[in-house]
Write a protein that holds these residues in place. Sequence first.
Motif, PDB file in Angstrom:
ATOM      1  N   THR A 134       0.141  -1.850 -27.871  1.00  0.00           N
ATOM      2  CA  THR A 134       1.221  -1.301 -29.374  1.00  0.00           C
ATOM      3  C   THR A 134       2.732  -2.055 -28.402  1.00  0.00           C
ATOM      4  N   GLU A 135       3.207  -2.480 -29.534  1.00  0.00           N
ATOM      5  CA  GLU A 135       4.721  -2.972 -29.243  1.00  0.00           C
ATOM      6  C   GLU A 135       5.151  -1.122 -28.581  1.00  0.00           C
ATOM      7  N   LYS A 136       4.843   0.004 -28.929  1.00  0.00           N
ATOM      8  CA  LYS A 136       5.131   1.083 -27.854  1.00  0.00           C
ATOM      9  C   LYS A 136       5.241   0.184 -27.084  1.00  0.00           C
ATOM     10  N   GLU A 137       4.310   0.122 -25.772  1.00  0.00           N
ATOM     11  CA  GLU A 137       4.361  -0.129 -24.852  1.00  0.00           C
ATOM     12  C   GLU A 137       5.167  -1.065 -24.243  1.00  0.00           C
ATOM     13  N   PHE A 192      -0.302  11.003 -23.454  1.00  0.00           N
ATOM     14  CA  PHE A 192      -0.945  10.350 -24.334  1.00  0.00           C
ATOM     15  C   PHE A 192      -1.087  10.986 -25.738  1.00  0.00           C
ATOM     16  N   GLN A 195       0.614  11.919 -29.477  1.00  0.00           N
ATOM     17  CA  GLN A 195       0.729  10.997 -29.632  1.00  0.00           C
ATOM     18  C   GLN A 195      -0.566  11.056 -30.802  1.00  0.00           C
TER      19      GLN A 195
END
Length: 509
Positions: A134-137, A192, A195
């Motif tokens: 995901t873009e979070k990463e 983790f 979230q």
Amino acid sequence: MKKYYITTPIYYVNDRPHLGHASTTIWADVQARFQRMTGREVFFLTGLDEHGTKVQQTAKKRGVEPQAHADEMAASFRNLWKQLHISNDDFVRTSEPRHKKVVQKVLQELHDRGEIYLAEHEGWYSARAEQFVTEKEMVNGKFPEIYGDVVKISEKNYFFKMGQYQSWLVEYLKGNPGFLQPDSRRNEILGFLSQPLGDLCISRPKSRLSWGIEMPFDKDYVTYVWFDALINYISVPGYGEARFKEFWPADVHLIGKEIITPHAIYWPAMLKAIGIDLPRQMFAHGWWLFGNAKMSKTLGNVKDPIELIQSYDADAVRYFVCRELQLAGDSNYTDELFKQRYDSELANDLGNLVNRSISMLQRYRSGKLPAVGSQGTGDDELQKQAAETVEFYLENMPLFQYGRVLERTGRLVQRANQYVEENAPWKLAKDAGLAGRLDTVLNRLVEVVYTLGTLLSPFLPETSPKIAAQLQVPGFIFSKKDLSCLKSLKPQHQTGQPTPLFPRSEPKK
Ligand code: MSP
């Protein structure tokens, strides 16, 4: 009776094994041998993860079929395990029918129960990590190097309803602090899980990936490689068969720290959905760094364990990875450190102690163990330290604290060598009036050698039989009653001839 069941990760077959893979397998082997020595029946499983994009791509590049490629790699892993004296009871390959059958059974069961659904999905996909990211990463607008090329794809896929298990899993992790070790890793996973946890995409369209296990309810799809791979832990012991209860729950899944997410999140959720107990414990160890980066084939900074076995021997490699690789932190591999550990701790300290003890017993008492005579310098301290070392060992071995255990056994070796210097048996031997004192010193030394032979046998399966042969005992075993390995030899016991344990402090090559 339920067996002690321990597993390693099943390794990808995209390349030959390096020291990182060898280390986890050695660690598991040491635990398996330790557990067997304390009288438990053990089932030790390792094997290979053969499906997925990476393997398909590697085989294609080499111009061979994925199965042929996997067969070749399997031979290379098996050969390494043989050379390292790995005592696994089974070796699983995920392309085997016995495994595929269980993966499909689990998928069908979960599908029938409404735990799996089909949905359109758009996302960033990393072939290197075999997962959607995901873009979070992203870091500074880019995906980290570990993901390789990440591309946006949109497709219909099957999803496992993992998200619904989030609060149960958080409670479980909090209520069972021993489940995921070391503690720092549990905290990472709990972080983790703070979230929202989404559902897990568990299929790949065959148009994109054909090398996998077909979904039993849709022949256009294969199973996501992680969903397939984790199931090895229950497919081999026969999930669905009567024998399964002799194995499950597994006692330990031993893994490296980069695969905690699938093990501590996907796997518990899958097991909960299937309706079977979770494994008792997972230990995730740190990494070998080589030139300050994680040792990995992708970066090319790997150490070949075969080369080390050829230069030294298998026990040297086993000793080193248990002494240096850490559970919580990372460790730097260098050839210098390897040589230093071998020279000082194995050849000089341990090799010297065993050799001089057996030699002096031959020289002064024709190899016959004398009964204890008169008391003197250091006797009690040596015995006390041996007893404390055994206690520490029994406490720390099941916790995979091998570095600390070997540090303690090393201190006992040093203490015993010091005892020789302090008592100078060669001087005692010159004075008939001191014969009783010499008897005691020889007796104590042989006792310590016996204790060390026992404690080190899970680590050193080549060397410990050599110690046993010199002591003329059939092998080393803890007494089941008190797990004691002290005072095992009776006076008048006849010992054998000394032969050097680590004949070269210079490597062969
Ligand atoms: N196929 C998956 C695991 C599936 S388990 C159901 C996989 N395979 S792997 O070939 O990449 O092996 C990863 C494991 O190898 C790590 O978890 C660790 O046990 C070991 N190591 C690989 N590189 C390592 C280091 N640099 N250092 C220490 N161990 C490492 O992931």
